[in-house]
Write a protein that holds these residues in place. Sequence first.
Motif, PDB file in Angstrom:
ATOM      1  N   GLN A   7     -73.375 -31.413   7.190  1.00 36.32           N
ATOM      2  CA  GLN A   7     -73.068 -31.470   5.769  1.00 36.32           C
ATOM      3  C   GLN A   7     -73.479 -30.184   5.077  1.00 36.32           C
ATOM      4  O   GLN A   7     -74.482 -29.552   5.437  1.00 36.32           O
ATOM      5  CB  GLN A   7     -73.793 -32.643   5.085  1.00 36.32           C
ATOM      6  N   ALA A   8     -72.706 -29.832   4.078  1.00 38.91           N
ATOM      7  CA  ALA A   8     -73.017 -28.685   3.224  1.00 38.91           C
ATOM      8  C   ALA A   8     -72.265 -28.884   1.915  1.00 38.91           C
ATOM      9  O   ALA A   8     -71.376 -29.742   1.810  1.00 38.91           O
ATOM     10  CB  ALA A   8     -72.637 -27.375   3.889  1.00 38.91           C
ATOM     11  N   ALA A   9     -72.624 -28.101   0.918  1.00 36.17           N
ATOM     12  CA  ALA A   9     -72.008 -28.242  -0.404  1.00 36.17           C
ATOM     13  C   ALA A   9     -71.718 -26.868  -0.989  1.00 36.17           C
ATOM     14  O   ALA A   9     -72.554 -25.955  -0.907  1.00 36.17           O
ATOM     15  CB  ALA A   9     -72.929 -29.034  -1.335  1.00 36.17           C
ATOM     16  N   ASN A  10     -70.495 -26.730  -1.563  1.00 33.86           N
ATOM     17  CA  ASN A  10     -70.132 -25.538  -2.318  1.00 33.86           C
ATOM     18  C   ASN A  10     -70.547 -25.716  -3.766  1.00 33.86           C
ATOM     19  O   ASN A  10     -70.232 -26.749  -4.382  1.00 33.86           O
ATOM     20  CB  ASN A  10     -68.624 -25.282  -2.236  1.00 33.86           C
ATOM     21  N   ILE A  11     -71.247 -24.751  -4.302  1.00 29.84           N
ATOM     22  CA  ILE A  11     -71.676 -24.812  -5.698  1.00 29.84           C
ATOM     23  C   ILE A  11     -70.536 -24.278  -6.573  1.00 29.84           C
ATOM     24  O   ILE A  11     -70.026 -23.181  -6.320  1.00 29.84           O
ATOM     25  CB  ILE A  11     -72.951 -23.981  -5.919  1.00 29.84           C
ATOM     26  N   PRO A  12     -70.106 -25.043  -7.607  1.00 30.65           N
ATOM     27  CA  PRO A  12     -69.028 -24.555  -8.474  1.00 30.65           C
ATOM     28  C   PRO A  12     -69.412 -23.239  -9.143  1.00 30.65           C
ATOM     29  O   PRO A  12     -70.587 -22.948  -9.375  1.00 30.65           O
ATOM     30  CB  PRO A  12     -68.878 -25.684  -9.496  1.00 30.65           C
ATOM     31  N   GLU A  13     -68.385 -22.458  -9.477  1.00 30.56           N
ATOM     32  CA  GLU A  13     -68.620 -21.133 -10.049  1.00 30.56           C
ATOM     33  C   GLU A  13     -69.364 -21.228 -11.376  1.00 30.56           C
ATOM     34  O   GLU A  13     -70.216 -20.387 -11.683  1.00 30.56           O
ATOM     35  CB  GLU A  13     -67.293 -20.401 -10.230  1.00 30.56           C
ATOM     36  N   TRP A  14     -69.051 -22.268 -12.174  1.00 33.74           N
ATOM     37  CA  TRP A  14     -69.677 -22.352 -13.485  1.00 33.74           C
ATOM     38  C   TRP A  14     -71.159 -22.726 -13.392  1.00 33.74           C
ATOM     39  O   TRP A  14     -71.900 -22.603 -14.362  1.00 33.74           O
ATOM     40  CB  TRP A  14     -68.945 -23.356 -14.368  1.00 33.74           C
ATOM     41  N   VAL A  15     -71.594 -23.178 -12.209  1.00 32.46           N
ATOM     42  CA  VAL A  15     -72.998 -23.537 -12.014  1.00 32.46           C
ATOM     43  C   VAL A  15     -73.786 -22.366 -11.439  1.00 32.46           C
ATOM     44  O   VAL A  15     -75.000 -22.254 -11.666  1.00 32.46           O
ATOM     45  CB  VAL A  15     -73.106 -24.762 -11.080  1.00 32.46           C
ATOM     46  N   VAL A  16     -73.129 -21.492 -10.710  1.00 31.56           N
ATOM     47  CA  VAL A  16     -73.815 -20.419 -10.002  1.00 31.56           C
ATOM     48  C   VAL A  16     -74.590 -19.548 -10.981  1.00 31.56           C
ATOM     49  O   VAL A  16     -74.033 -19.069 -11.972  1.00 31.56           O
ATOM     50  CB  VAL A  16     -72.818 -19.556  -9.211  1.00 31.56           C
ATOM     51  N   PRO A  17     -75.894 -19.375 -10.756  1.00 33.25           N
ATOM     52  CA  PRO A  17     -76.676 -18.503 -11.648  1.00 33.25           C
ATOM     53  C   PRO A  17     -76.180 -17.066 -11.573  1.00 33.25           C
ATOM     54  O   PRO A  17     -75.945 -16.528 -10.485  1.00 33.25           O
ATOM     55  CB  PRO A  17     -78.101 -18.643 -11.114  1.00 33.25           C
ATOM     56  N   GLN A  18     -76.034 -16.484 -12.728  1.00 34.52           N
ATOM     57  CA  GLN A  18     -75.531 -15.123 -12.808  1.00 34.52           C
ATOM     58  C   GLN A  18     -76.680 -14.154 -13.085  1.00 34.52           C
ATOM     59  O   GLN A  18     -77.785 -14.543 -13.430  1.00 34.52           O
ATOM     60  CB  GLN A  18     -74.478 -15.025 -13.918  1.00 34.52           C
ATOM     61  N   ASP A  68     -64.399 -12.432  -4.561  1.00 33.95           N
ATOM     62  CA  ASP A  68     -65.263 -13.465  -5.135  1.00 33.95           C
ATOM     63  C   ASP A  68     -66.290 -13.924  -4.107  1.00 33.95           C
ATOM     64  O   ASP A  68     -66.081 -13.812  -2.890  1.00 33.95           O
ATOM     65  CB  ASP A  68     -64.431 -14.657  -5.601  1.00 33.95           C
ATOM     66  N   VAL A  69     -67.377 -14.454  -4.595  1.00 31.78           N
ATOM     67  CA  VAL A  69     -68.428 -14.950  -3.714  1.00 31.78           C
ATOM     68  C   VAL A  69     -68.531 -16.466  -3.835  1.00 31.78           C
ATOM     69  O   VAL A  69     -68.095 -17.059  -4.831  1.00 31.78           O
ATOM     70  CB  VAL A  69     -69.791 -14.300  -4.033  1.00 31.78           C
ATOM     71  N   GLN A  70     -69.093 -17.064  -2.805  1.00 30.58           N
ATOM     72  CA  GLN A  70     -69.269 -18.513  -2.764  1.00 30.58           C
ATOM     73  C   GLN A  70     -70.733 -18.836  -2.475  1.00 30.58           C
ATOM     74  O   GLN A  70     -71.294 -18.381  -1.471  1.00 30.58           O
ATOM     75  CB  GLN A  70     -68.396 -19.131  -1.676  1.00 30.58           C
ATOM     76  N   LEU A  71     -71.349 -19.612  -3.365  1.00 35.07           N
ATOM     77  CA  LEU A  71     -72.727 -20.054  -3.163  1.00 35.07           C
ATOM     78  C   LEU A  71     -72.700 -21.433  -2.513  1.00 35.07           C
ATOM     79  O   LEU A  71     -72.016 -22.345  -3.003  1.00 35.07           O
ATOM     80  CB  LEU A  71     -73.484 -20.102  -4.487  1.00 35.07           C
ATOM     81  N   THR A  72     -73.442 -21.605  -1.427  1.00 35.73           N
ATOM     82  CA  THR A  72     -73.450 -22.868  -0.692  1.00 35.73           C
ATOM     83  C   THR A  72     -74.885 -23.310  -0.425  1.00 35.73           C
ATOM     84  O   THR A  72     -75.809 -22.500  -0.382  1.00 35.73           O
ATOM     85  CB  THR A  72     -72.719 -22.738   0.658  1.00 35.73           C
ATOM     86  N   VAL A  73     -75.038 -24.610  -0.200  1.00 37.85           N
ATOM     87  CA  VAL A  73     -76.322 -25.218   0.155  1.00 37.85           C
ATOM     88  C   VAL A  73     -76.117 -26.008   1.439  1.00 37.85           C
ATOM     89  O   VAL A  73     -75.164 -26.783   1.559  1.00 37.85           O
ATOM     90  CB  VAL A  73     -76.841 -26.143  -0.959  1.00 37.85           C
ATOM     91  N   GLY A  74     -76.999 -25.806   2.418  1.00 42.76           N
ATOM     92  CA  GLY A  74     -76.936 -26.540   3.668  1.00 42.76           C
ATOM     93  C   GLY A  74     -76.178 -25.843   4.764  1.00 42.76           C
ATOM     94  O   GLY A  74     -76.191 -26.296   5.912  1.00 42.76           O
TER      95      GLY A  74
END
Length: 942
Positions: free
Chosen positions: A361-372, A491-497
């Motif tokens: 399992q893993a999760a993609n963090i939406p762009e509007w959530v990603v800390p800038q 673009d970049v993608q922030l993920t967890v897991g």
Amino acid sequence: MRSCLDISFLLILVIGFHRSEICKHTFWNAEKLNKHKPWIETSYHGVIIENMDTVMLDPPLVALDKDAPVPYAGEICAFKIHGLEAPFEAEVLNRTSGEGVLRARGPIDCEQQKEYTFIIQAYDCGASPSGANWKKSHKAVVHIQVDDVNEFSPVFREPLYRATVTEGKIYDSILQVEAWDQDCSPQYSQICNYEIVTQDTPFAIDRNGNIRNTERLSYDKQQNYKIMVTAYDCGQKRATESVSVHIDVKPVCKPGWQGWNKRVDYEPGTGSKQLFSKMHLETCDGPLSSVRAMVELQTSHIGKGCDRETYSEKSLQKLCGAASGSTDLLPAPSASTNWTASLLTDNGRDSDLIFRFDGRQAANIPEWVVPQNLTDQFTIATWMKHGPSPGLRAEKETLLCNSDKTEMNRHHYSLYVHNCRLVFLLRRDFIQLDSFRPAEFHWRLEQICDKEWHYYVINVEFPSVTLFVDGVTYEPYLVTDDWPIHPSEIDVQLTVGACWQGGEVTTPRFTQYFRGSLSGLTIRPGKIATQKVISCLQACKEGLDISSLESLGKGIKFHFNPAQSVLVMEADDLESINTAMTKVSYINSRQFPTPGLRKLHITTTVQCFGEDTCISIPDIRAMVMVLPPSEPRITIAGVERLVWPAAQLRAPVGVALFKDIHIISTVTKTDATLTRRPGVLELMHNLDYCDVLVIGEELDPERESLEIHHSSLLGKHLDATNSTSGISIYGVDSMAHYEQAIRQVRYRNWKPGGLSERRFRLSCSELNGRYTSNEFNFEIGIVHSSEAVEHVNHMAVQSQFMRPVHHPLVVHTVNSDHISGTPPAATVVIVMCIATLVVIVVLGIYRIHTTHQDGSKEDEEGRKDPEMDWDDSNLNITVNPMEEEPEEEEDEDEEEDELAGELSSAEYEDSDEEEEASIQKGRQALTHTCIHVHTSKIHMQT
């Protein structure tokens, strides 16, 4: 005549001379007769039996005189004893033979004096009956021994004898009993025999009073014996009273702790609880020089390693004073935070929000959530539980990864575990004249793979990176450099897991999956966490404690680990360590602690003189059972429907949705001392969030909004987030502060159009959802016509829990018999009353409105909103004059008048104010009429 006188005189002279001669002759003859002194033996030995009076002498008492058989001179008239202290007297039995006897003047007691010695002499009778010229013998020594009589019984020296034996051992002598006798002689004063009176006992006694066991004793079979013992003196006289002998059997001495309970119950809210109040260490009399005991409280199965506050991550950070601006990458799944919905969660740990990753399992963090704007300074924090990676060549396990979304596979920053090492990767953007810069920071720690929860905080102050694990600082053991990343339009993608691999592969996919558990993963740009905040966020609410530190004395040394889950104590003697162990306590400061078991493990080391360890002490395994707390019931109550004109919704301030809301919390308790029936206690505790959600279609930002002014949160530990789904107010604060904030939530619709109603749902939480309130539904009715129906708002019946209260600082009891609210019959009457009055009043208003439209058109033309103005001068409502209006209703009406006046002044002119005043008068009269409907009369004039 003369011759006769002469003859008489001569005769007297002759007779006198003759008598004188006779006397002289007699005295000389007496001396000649009593020529010898009496004779006795030079010494005598006598025996007298106590309490008798005759002394048996050896040789017999006989005095001889050589003058015998001359009368008197050869006879013995007396024996005299020299020494008045001697209680004896001598008596002559036969004067001729000189026999005598020695007698006691009174009772002779052997116990007082066993022997007597004195002088005795014999006296003859002299030479004549008068005893003249008596003679006495020489002095003879008399020695008398008193013979004892067995008049006393043996007596034991102790009233009770006690002894302790160890099971399974044969003793030559367990203990010795001793009796004594008051008699004076060896024969009667000595104890010649002892005897066990009690029958069928596994004991025997010898003639010296030594008791031994005749068989091996068993502690499990019998733990103590009581036997009776008697004694005999050498005259075979038995003791009057037997003596009791108690013999206790103890188990085979095994070194170790004794007197402890395997389970200790802990009731929430009782402070600290002593764990080992009667515990003591048995060393079997082994010599020792020091003792070291370690008590460990094992709580790894509770939440994130121990009982901590389970508020939401944002609430905890605000509670601990952390800087704002952090982003929670693993929030609870919801409509607005749906990227965690597919992750596995562990909800069996007191509502701690824990996500479990099994390598798939893993999760993609939406762009509007990603800390800038991650600058040179930011913080990454998370809870992690991780074990060794499977396989000989373990792959990287990624917790957090920010990589290219497409085309390439560059990792901009990531946090991963590799072979029980924690690695943080940070690739900076390329700038002119840039070169190698620190990029990878490595830490090798046991905590990373010990399968326990730990709190990790990475503070980045580039080029310096510091790791905190459970509040302890660790510098990287290895830092490697790398080239910066060249800028691109990818673009970049922030993920967890896991890490997202968007380029260099045929199909984009996740890779480097994480295997473990995570909770509270946050990033805060621009600021780093302080030591104080980190300690607060990871602090345990339960642990070990020592009560009465001052009573430990100077002979004990102790120290705790930072989490207070391990206590180590050292002492030089047994008494000090025993005293210290009785002071060890368990404490849990949470109001609603996690129920269940906490394991206790005690290890002990005993050191002897000149040796490392001489006595082996078995480990102790016990448990603390935290009992379930009384669960609170959080209830939200208030007016459930209000009707507002569309113009009111268009006002800049909108309308307050929950101005009459109340939140209370109750628990059910059993009163064990009084009625033994359940009662209700109202509790004051904190909430951590309340959500106002829109029911139905989400808000349209082009025409409507939910708002709460920032000033409503000032002075409180509260914050708020807003979206088209609703408003979330969060922070650890009191229910009273939440009430005040929720009452300021306003709804505004500047383009109501054909909208007739809007529905909202309010719910609150304690401990991140562990205890939740009821879902309170509220509905707004929107009126677009000119009908004056706002007064209907104030006829809504409040729920049974709704009441204006000032929350107390202490818990108070509410009688459960009165919780049920209004009786059913009264409820029916009130509802019928309200329904009847509504119909009557609406009809009256309609007739008044029609009359004014027909008869006063000229007056109405000058008014801005003629449809909202009406005259109630012809509406008379008669009420019972004997009834007083309740003060509470007056207060509510005054509050409503103020709010209504506020809203009216923002939208309407003077005519609206007059109309509002008329409505308020009608509302008050209507309230009285409803209360006393059976005596009211309504007269309506047109």
